[in-house]
Write a protein that holds these residues in place. Structure first.
Motif, PDB file in Angstrom:
ATOM      1  N   SER A 178      18.541 -37.315   5.950  1.00  0.00           N
ATOM      2  CA  SER A 178      18.821 -38.649   5.438  1.00  0.00           C
ATOM      3  C   SER A 178      17.503 -39.366   5.154  1.00  0.00           C
ATOM      4  O   SER A 178      16.546 -39.224   5.913  1.00  0.00           O
ATOM      5  N   LEU A 179      17.449 -40.111   4.064  1.00  0.00           N
ATOM      6  CA  LEU A 179      16.225 -40.855   3.740  1.00  0.00           C
ATOM      7  C   LEU A 179      16.408 -42.308   4.151  1.00  0.00           C
ATOM      8  O   LEU A 179      17.201 -43.041   3.553  1.00  0.00           O
ATOM      9  N   ASP A 180      15.678 -42.686   5.208  1.00  0.00           N
ATOM     10  CA  ASP A 180      15.828 -43.998   5.848  1.00  0.00           C
ATOM     11  C   ASP A 180      15.148 -45.088   5.031  1.00  0.00           C
ATOM     12  O   ASP A 180      14.210 -44.815   4.289  1.00  0.00           O
ATOM     13  N   ASP A 181      15.616 -46.313   5.199  1.00  0.00           N
ATOM     14  CA  ASP A 181      14.958 -47.491   4.615  1.00  0.00           C
ATOM     15  C   ASP A 181      14.706 -47.317   3.128  1.00  0.00           C
ATOM     16  O   ASP A 181      13.670 -47.748   2.605  1.00  0.00           O
ATOM     17  N   PHE A 182      15.640 -46.705   2.459  1.00  0.00           N
ATOM     18  CA  PHE A 182      15.401 -46.388   1.059  1.00  0.00           C
ATOM     19  C   PHE A 182      15.220 -47.669   0.240  1.00  0.00           C
ATOM     20  O   PHE A 182      15.955 -48.634   0.398  1.00  0.00           O
ATOM     21  N   GLY A 183      14.213 -47.642  -0.629  1.00  0.00           N
ATOM     22  CA  GLY A 183      13.919 -48.800  -1.470  1.00  0.00           C
ATOM     23  C   GLY A 183      12.748 -49.602  -0.954  1.00  0.00           C
ATOM     24  O   GLY A 183      12.220 -50.467  -1.646  1.00  0.00           O
ATOM     25  N   MET A 184      12.313 -49.321   0.271  1.00  0.00           N
ATOM     26  CA  MET A 184      11.197 -50.073   0.850  1.00  0.00           C
ATOM     27  C   MET A 184       9.861 -49.416   0.542  1.00  0.00           C
ATOM     28  O   MET A 184       8.824 -50.062   0.589  1.00  0.00           O
ATOM     29  N   GLY A 185       9.860 -48.155   0.274  1.00  0.00           N
ATOM     30  CA  GLY A 185       8.609 -47.418   0.103  1.00  0.00           C
ATOM     31  C   GLY A 185       8.268 -47.236  -1.349  1.00  0.00           C
ATOM     32  O   GLY A 185       8.622 -48.048  -2.194  1.00  0.00           O
ATOM     33  N   TYR A 186       7.585 -46.163  -1.616  1.00  0.00           N
ATOM     34  CA  TYR A 186       7.098 -45.976  -2.972  1.00  0.00           C
ATOM     35  C   TYR A 186       7.547 -44.623  -3.503  1.00  0.00           C
ATOM     36  O   TYR A 186       6.765 -43.851  -4.018  1.00  0.00           O
ATOM     37  N   SER A 187       8.810 -44.318  -3.309  1.00  0.00           N
ATOM     38  CA  SER A 187       9.261 -43.028  -3.807  1.00  0.00           C
ATOM     39  C   SER A 187       9.502 -43.127  -5.304  1.00  0.00           C
ATOM     40  O   SER A 187      10.012 -44.114  -5.799  1.00  0.00           O
ATOM     41  N   SER A 188       9.112 -42.085  -5.989  1.00  0.00           N
ATOM     42  CA  SER A 188       9.428 -42.034  -7.409  1.00  0.00           C
ATOM     43  C   SER A 188      10.702 -41.217  -7.551  1.00  0.00           C
ATOM     44  O   SER A 188      11.019 -40.383  -6.713  1.00  0.00           O
ATOM     45  N   LEU A 189      11.424 -41.499  -8.605  1.00  0.00           N
ATOM     46  CA  LEU A 189      12.697 -40.805  -8.785  1.00  0.00           C
ATOM     47  C   LEU A 189      12.495 -39.310  -8.986  1.00  0.00           C
ATOM     48  O   LEU A 189      13.327 -38.510  -8.581  1.00  0.00           O
ATOM     49  N   SER A 190      11.371 -38.951  -9.586  1.00  0.00           N
ATOM     50  CA  SER A 190      11.143 -37.515  -9.802  1.00  0.00           C
ATOM     51  C   SER A 190      10.909 -36.794  -8.472  1.00  0.00           C
ATOM     52  O   SER A 190      11.305 -35.643  -8.314  1.00  0.00           O
ATOM     53  N   CYS A 191      10.266 -37.487  -7.513  1.00  0.00           N
ATOM     54  CA  CYS A 191      10.102 -36.901  -6.177  1.00  0.00           C
ATOM     55  C   CYS A 191      11.452 -36.783  -5.493  1.00  0.00           C
ATOM     56  O   CYS A 191      11.793 -35.755  -4.912  1.00  0.00           O
ATOM     57  N   LEU A 192      12.198 -37.858  -5.583  1.00  0.00           N
ATOM     58  CA  LEU A 192      13.502 -37.919  -4.916  1.00  0.00           C
ATOM     59  C   LEU A 192      14.385 -36.751  -5.345  1.00  0.00           C
ATOM     60  O   LEU A 192      15.036 -36.098  -4.536  1.00  0.00           O
ATOM     61  N   ASP A 198      20.499 -35.080   1.918  1.00  0.00           N
ATOM     62  CA  ASP A 198      21.956 -35.220   1.975  1.00  0.00           C
ATOM     63  C   ASP A 198      22.402 -36.664   1.799  1.00  0.00           C
ATOM     64  O   ASP A 198      23.519 -36.923   1.393  1.00  0.00           O
ATOM     65  N   GLN A 199      21.528 -37.600   2.182  1.00  0.00           N
ATOM     66  CA  GLN A 199      21.973 -38.995   2.258  1.00  0.00           C
ATOM     67  C   GLN A 199      20.824 -39.964   2.009  1.00  0.00           C
ATOM     68  O   GLN A 199      19.690 -39.706   2.404  1.00  0.00           O
ATOM     69  N   LEU A 200      21.146 -41.082   1.366  1.00  0.00           N
ATOM     70  CA  LEU A 200      20.200 -42.204   1.269  1.00  0.00           C
ATOM     71  C   LEU A 200      20.713 -43.321   2.165  1.00  0.00           C
ATOM     72  O   LEU A 200      21.909 -43.609   2.180  1.00  0.00           O
ATOM     73  N   LYS A 201      19.805 -43.957   2.883  1.00  0.00           N
ATOM     74  CA  LYS A 201      20.169 -45.120   3.703  1.00  0.00           C
ATOM     75  C   LYS A 201      19.622 -46.371   3.040  1.00  0.00           C
ATOM     76  O   LYS A 201      18.414 -46.493   2.845  1.00  0.00           O
ATOM     77  N   ILE A 202      20.515 -47.270   2.698  1.00  0.00           N
ATOM     78  CA  ILE A 202      20.090 -48.536   2.085  1.00  0.00           C
ATOM     79  C   ILE A 202      19.483 -49.409   3.165  1.00  0.00           C
ATOM     80  O   ILE A 202      20.127 -49.681   4.184  1.00  0.00           O
ATOM     81  N   ASP A 203      18.266 -49.839   2.966  1.00  0.00           N
ATOM     82  CA  ASP A 203      17.591 -50.633   3.995  1.00  0.00           C
ATOM     83  C   ASP A 203      18.313 -51.946   4.244  1.00  0.00           C
ATOM     84  O   ASP A 203      18.846 -52.571   3.328  1.00  0.00           O
ATOM     85  N   SER A 229      24.888 -40.216  -8.444  1.00  0.00           N
ATOM     86  CA  SER A 229      24.522 -39.321  -9.546  1.00  0.00           C
ATOM     87  C   SER A 229      23.668 -38.158  -9.083  1.00  0.00           C
ATOM     88  O   SER A 229      23.629 -37.123  -9.743  1.00  0.00           O
ATOM     89  N   LEU A 230      23.001 -38.295  -7.937  1.00  0.00           N
ATOM     90  CA  LEU A 230      22.239 -37.161  -7.414  1.00  0.00           C
ATOM     91  C   LEU A 230      23.086 -36.304  -6.470  1.00  0.00           C
ATOM     92  O   LEU A 230      22.595 -35.346  -5.884  1.00  0.00           O
ATOM     93  N   GLY A 231      24.340 -36.688  -6.296  1.00  0.00           N
ATOM     94  CA  GLY A 231      25.218 -35.920  -5.415  1.00  0.00           C
ATOM     95  C   GLY A 231      24.907 -36.115  -3.941  1.00  0.00           C
ATOM     96  O   GLY A 231      25.127 -35.217  -3.123  1.00  0.00           O
ATOM     97  N   LEU A 232      24.376 -37.271  -3.581  1.00  0.00           N
ATOM     98  CA  LEU A 232      24.037 -37.551  -2.186  1.00  0.00           C
ATOM     99  C   LEU A 232      25.013 -38.549  -1.588  1.00  0.00           C
ATOM    100  O   LEU A 232      25.620 -39.341  -2.306  1.00  0.00           O
ATOM    101  N   GLY A 233      25.126 -38.515  -0.275  1.00  0.00           N
ATOM    102  CA  GLY A 233      25.885 -39.539   0.425  1.00  0.00           C
ATOM    103  C   GLY A 233      25.045 -40.805   0.512  1.00  0.00           C
ATOM    104  O   GLY A 233      23.834 -40.775   0.273  1.00  0.00           O
ATOM    105  N   VAL A 234      25.701 -41.912   0.857  1.00  0.00           N
ATOM    106  CA  VAL A 234      24.946 -43.160   0.984  1.00  0.00           C
ATOM    107  C   VAL A 234      25.481 -43.969   2.156  1.00  0.00           C
ATOM    108  O   VAL A 234      26.693 -44.069   2.359  1.00  0.00           O
ATOM    109  N   LEU A 235      24.554 -44.493   2.949  1.00  0.00           N
ATOM    110  CA  LEU A 235      24.912 -45.284   4.133  1.00  0.00           C
ATOM    111  C   LEU A 235      24.152 -46.608   4.079  1.00  0.00           C
ATOM    112  O   LEU A 235      22.957 -46.621   3.802  1.00  0.00           O
ATOM    113  N   ALA A 236      24.870 -47.695   4.322  1.00  0.00           N
ATOM    114  CA  ALA A 236      24.229 -49.009   4.357  1.00  0.00           C
ATOM    115  C   ALA A 236      23.960 -49.398   5.801  1.00  0.00           C
ATOM    116  O   ALA A 236      24.872 -49.354   6.629  1.00  0.00           O
ATOM    117  N   GLU A 237      22.726 -49.790   6.095  1.00  0.00           N
ATOM    118  CA  GLU A 237      22.395 -50.210   7.462  1.00  0.00           C
ATOM    119  C   GLU A 237      22.328 -51.735   7.523  1.00  0.00           C
ATOM    120  O   GLU A 237      22.198 -52.408   6.508  1.00  0.00           O
TER     121      GLU A 237
END
Ligand code: C2E
Ligand code: MG
Ligand code: MG
Ligand code: MG
Length: 279
Positions: A178-192, A198-203, A229-237
């Protein structure tokens, strides 16, 4: 002291900086002592699915300090990272969480629960990280499918090929990523796109004002759409109100975590909370 630095060295004595340095040194030795004396513990916060049923927990580190009382990670994780103590501390957390999973495996009512654990960059960077996780799971006789690792975007700053290989090995073992605190860092979509997650966590910072701030609402909706669209789960914290949950659900969010459902609890309180849930 300034003299010993030599003739050609300029040396400023800054009392504030000096105080900060010794405070940090004191914290480091306090942390080391805390680890030796077993002052750390885990609190557990439920994660729930779309239907509101509990699917698992996130383990959150706490420090029961003799004088300071219960200390939150915000006050010590950075120092533990800096001094390297995060490695033994993180390993302790992983072992403790796995032992808890093993205890739950004996009871039908808890056997299906997953355990999410936060992994610091420094931990993940260890060349033997995957082997350690595997050995810890084996020692506790726990199925890798029960374990979820919460990673942060800071791993994108590392060698991507190495990170991807580690993640792929973990995923092959059956560990959930799972990718924690998603949206807070500097991930590029191509890296992602390249990471086998399996999952993105909305910060929680986006969830907090989701009903008042149109930008936060747009970001949360975008993360949900991106996950889909990436076929991942999503969890809101950090979900605190029913209105926030309803908004997120309306936009396709699948999993939730926050005070609306339950605060992070010590193990005994969590067991009581679970015992009171409808069957
Ligand atoms: P995180 O992984 O993003 O964890 C979520 C944080 O949000 C937790 O703070 C949790 O108590 C808090 N939270 C949960 N629900 C709500 C809510 O409804 N409202 C609000 N306002 N907050 C909520 P906590 O426990 O203080 O942990 C802070 C951070 O410390 C974690 O953020 C994580 O990054 C780090 N951390 C915690 N345990 C560990 C650990 O074992 N290892 C490492 N490396 N980091 C850890
Ligand atoms: Mg987390
Ligand atoms: Mg988080
Ligand atoms: Mg967060």
């Amino acid at each position: 002291q300034a003299k010993m630095a030599g003739r050609n060295t300029l040396c400023f004595y800054d009392p504030a900086m000096q105080a900060a340095v010794s405070a940090s040194a004191a914290l480091q030795s306090d942390l080391r002592q805390g680890l030796r004396e077993g002052q750390f513990l885990l609190h557990y916060q439920p994660q729930v699915g779309r239907d509101g049923r509990m699917t698992g927990v996130e383990a959150l580190l706490r420090w029961q300090h003799a004088r300071r009382g219960l200390v939150r990670p915000a006050e010590f994780i950075a120092a533990a990272e800096e001094g390297g103590l995060i490695l033994p501390l993180g390993q302790w957390a992983l072992e403790t969480a796995c032992q808890q999973l093993a205890a739950w495996a004996h009871q039908p009512s808890t056997a299906g629960l997953s355990m999410a654990i936060n992994v610091s960059v420094r931990q993940f960077r260890q060349p033997e990280f995957v082997d350690r996780v595997m050995a810890t799971l084996n020692a506790a006789k726990v199925s890798p499918h029960k374990l979820k690792l919460e990673l942060t975007e800071s791993l994108f700053a590392d060698d991507m090929d190495i990170s991807i290989r580690k993640l792929a090995r973990l995923k092959d073992l059956g560990v959930t990523l799972s990718l924690d605190d998603f949206g807070m860092g500097y991930s590029s979509l191509s890296c992602l796109k390249r990471l086998p997650l399996d999952q993105l966590k909305i910060d929680k910072s986006f969830v907090h004002d989701i009903l008042r701030d149109p930008n936060d609402a747009a970001i949360a909706r975008t993360i949900i759409a991106l996950a889909q669209s990436l076929g991942l789960g999503v969890l809101a914290e950090g979900v605190e109100t029913e209105a926030q949950r309803a908004f997120l659900a309306h936009h396709g969010c699948e999993c939730y975590q926050g005070h609306l459902f339950c605060k992070p609890l010590p193990i005994e309180a969590l067991q009581n909370f679970m015992a009171a849930l409808p069957p």
